[in-house]
Design a protein around this motif. Sequence first.
Motif, PDB file in Angstrom:
ATOM      1  N   THR A   1      30.584   5.462  11.549  1.00  0.00           N
ATOM      2  CA  THR A   1      29.437   6.247  12.011  1.00  0.00           C
ATOM      3  C   THR A   1      29.877   7.663  12.332  1.00  0.00           C
ATOM      4  OG1 THR A   1      28.411   4.265  12.962  1.00  0.00           O
ATOM      5  CG2 THR A   1      27.579   6.401  13.694  1.00  0.00           C
ATOM      6  N   ALA A   2      29.269   8.634  11.666  1.00  0.00           N
ATOM      7  CA  ALA A   2      29.567  10.041  11.910  1.00  0.00           C
ATOM      8  C   ALA A   2      28.692  10.571  13.040  1.00  0.00           C
ATOM      9  CB  ALA A   2      29.342  10.859  10.651  1.00  0.00           C
ATOM     10  N   VAL A   3      29.149  11.621  13.668  1.00  0.00           N
ATOM     11  CA  VAL A   3      28.357  12.334  14.677  1.00  0.00           C
ATOM     12  C   VAL A   3      28.296  13.796  14.271  1.00  0.00           C
ATOM     13  CG1 VAL A   3      28.272  13.134  17.065  1.00  0.00           C
ATOM     14  CG2 VAL A   3      28.832  10.749  16.566  1.00  0.00           C
ATOM     15  N   LEU A   4      27.078  14.323  14.129  1.00  0.00           N
ATOM     16  CA  LEU A   4      26.860  15.704  13.739  1.00  0.00           C
ATOM     17  C   LEU A   4      25.913  16.337  14.742  1.00  0.00           C
ATOM     18  CD1 LEU A   4      26.670  13.693  10.980  1.00  0.00           C
ATOM     19  CD2 LEU A   4      26.993  15.915   9.913  1.00  0.00           C
ATOM     20  N   VAL A   5      26.353  17.433  15.355  1.00  0.00           N
ATOM     21  CA  VAL A   5      25.624  18.017  16.475  1.00  0.00           C
ATOM     22  C   VAL A   5      25.358  19.498  16.211  1.00  0.00           C
ATOM     23  CG1 VAL A   5      25.717  18.558  18.942  1.00  0.00           C
ATOM     24  CG2 VAL A   5      26.616  16.375  18.112  1.00  0.00           C
ATOM     25  N   GLY A   6      24.144  19.934  16.510  1.00  0.00           N
ATOM     26  CA  GLY A   6      23.797  21.350  16.491  1.00  0.00           C
ATOM     27  C   GLY A   6      23.799  21.887  17.907  1.00  0.00           C
ATOM     28  N   THR A   7      24.679  22.865  18.196  1.00  0.00           N
ATOM     29  CA  THR A   7      24.824  23.346  19.564  1.00  0.00           C
ATOM     30  C   THR A   7      25.594  24.658  19.580  1.00  0.00           C
ATOM     31  OG1 THR A   7      25.793  22.843  21.730  1.00  0.00           O
ATOM     32  CG2 THR A   7      26.923  21.957  19.813  1.00  0.00           C
ATOM     33  N   ALA A   8      25.376  25.450  20.597  1.00  0.00           N
ATOM     34  CA  ALA A   8      26.203  26.638  20.820  1.00  0.00           C
ATOM     35  C   ALA A   8      27.204  26.393  21.930  1.00  0.00           C
ATOM     36  CB  ALA A   8      25.324  27.832  21.162  1.00  0.00           C
ATOM     37  N   GLY A   9      27.269  25.161  22.429  1.00  0.00           N
ATOM     38  CA  GLY A   9      28.139  24.873  23.556  1.00  0.00           C
ATOM     39  C   GLY A   9      27.403  25.019  24.870  1.00  0.00           C
ATOM     40  N   ASP A  10      28.130  24.804  25.946  1.00  0.00           N
ATOM     41  CA  ASP A  10      27.544  24.789  27.280  1.00  0.00           C
ATOM     42  C   ASP A  10      27.859  26.100  28.000  1.00  0.00           C
ATOM     43  OD1 ASP A  10      26.690  24.297  29.825  1.00  0.00           O
ATOM     44  OD2 ASP A  10      27.614  22.334  29.982  1.00  0.00           O
TER      45      ASP A  10
ATOM     46  N   ALA B   1      32.368  22.674  19.478  1.00  0.00           N
ATOM     47  CA  ALA B   1      32.991  21.547  18.777  1.00  0.00           C
ATOM     48  C   ALA B   1      33.207  20.350  19.698  1.00  0.00           C
ATOM     49  CB  ALA B   1      34.316  21.989  18.169  1.00  0.00           C
ATOM     50  N   ARG B   2      33.488  20.625  20.958  1.00  0.00           N
ATOM     51  CA  ARG B   2      33.740  19.544  21.907  1.00  0.00           C
ATOM     52  C   ARG B   2      32.503  18.691  22.140  1.00  0.00           C
ATOM     53  NH1 ARG B   2      36.477  15.503  23.685  1.00  0.00           N
ATOM     54  NH2 ARG B   2      36.757  15.349  25.951  1.00  0.00           N
ATOM     55  N   GLN B   3      31.299  19.271  21.960  1.00  0.00           N
ATOM     56  CA  GLN B   3      30.083  18.501  22.194  1.00  0.00           C
ATOM     57  C   GLN B   3      29.981  17.317  21.232  1.00  0.00           C
ATOM     58  OE1 GLN B   3      28.400  19.440  24.959  1.00  0.00           O
ATOM     59  NE2 GLN B   3      29.946  21.052  25.051  1.00  0.00           N
ATOM     60  N   ALA B   4      30.394  17.516  19.985  1.00  0.00           N
ATOM     61  CA  ALA B   4      30.370  16.406  19.024  1.00  0.00           C
ATOM     62  C   ALA B   4      31.342  15.310  19.443  1.00  0.00           C
ATOM     63  CB  ALA B   4      30.708  16.921  17.624  1.00  0.00           C
TER      64      ALA B   4
END
Length: 384
Positions: free
Chosen positions: A84-93, A118-121
């Motif tokens: 299972t892959a994880v793909l996240v759209g985010t600018a970070g926190d 990148a850490r969010q993913a």
Amino acid sequence: MNREVVVTGFAVRTGFGEGAEATRHGVFGGRSALAPVTRFDTAPFRASVAATDGTPGPGSLRDALSKCAGDAVAAAGHPAGEDTAVLVGTAGDFTGVTGFWRRAEHTSGSTAGDTVAARQADLVAEHVGARGPRLAFTNACVASAVAIIHACRLIATGRLDSAVCAGGYLVEEENFAKFDSGMAFSRDGVVRPFSAGRSGLLLGDGAAAIVLEAGDTARRRGARPLAAVIGWGMAADAHHVARPHPQARGLASAAGQALRRAGDPDGRWVDYVNAHGTATKTNDPAETAGLRTVFGSRADAVPVSSTKGATGHLLEAAGAVEFVITMMAMLDGVLPPTAGYTAPDPDCDLDVVPNQPRRADVWRALTVNAAFGGANTALLLERR
């Protein structure tokens, strides 16, 4: 290979709160979550309004993304695992970053590493137990839509069987200041997509997660798909660093790719479009022109609404949240209205479903997004 890509689970959070019912009550009820911001001092800014959930602080982006991802995986009944892959759209926190600037507000336990995109993913993957590839996308307001598109490509071509796609943004002072200084915000605290008198956007809290699977593997394990993603497209018009192309050539190209992939190049089977609809002077007429290019003589007959009048602009979360809203329209047979609409604009002469929800039999629906720099995405869903 060209495997079917289906949705088997989802979760969503907006300024109306967590869960599908909160979204139904707010977004589909034609309400607005916009209210005075209380989580930071807005005195230095021109604007003071956003669509937050009313909490005194934005909370953790990590927690918002992980919660949605966990709920989506649970809804899908498909434990995430090795493939299972994880793909996240985010600018970070940004709240973690700004904490270092203002040490009095810095919370112990927050680390610089945990704030980067990148850490969010990684954090989402660790939360749901996914051990496949992990990717983060940072291309602004199309970020989470691009995450979904990339997952669809990987599944359709046989490189993955399942993926958790997520996007998140929580209103914070850093981006609020940037949009305020760029004079992008509505002058009167109301967002009016496609309407005469619109004067800009406002920000909002948003997070969503979607579980995508190959249709054959989902059915083999007894899952009931909610919808299929039958088309997708991306395009860049590179017209201007911030303004869209006046004819929305990139958006029309992305939508055209999605429709051609589905074998419907003229969009004759599309029943609804969830527009980007930022309520800015330049976006809405351009988007109208782009959709007229896509649908031609059918443009007047296709309902098009923007949900940003209800949720505010969710930045990196916009693609994922609006994907979920579009899917809910299909599942519920209700079109979400364009909240905040006050009067017709001849440059935005589409059926924009003003202010009130509308019953409709939605078999296929298109959701489009655009971002600074001319990036554009389109995703075409079909009810299952």
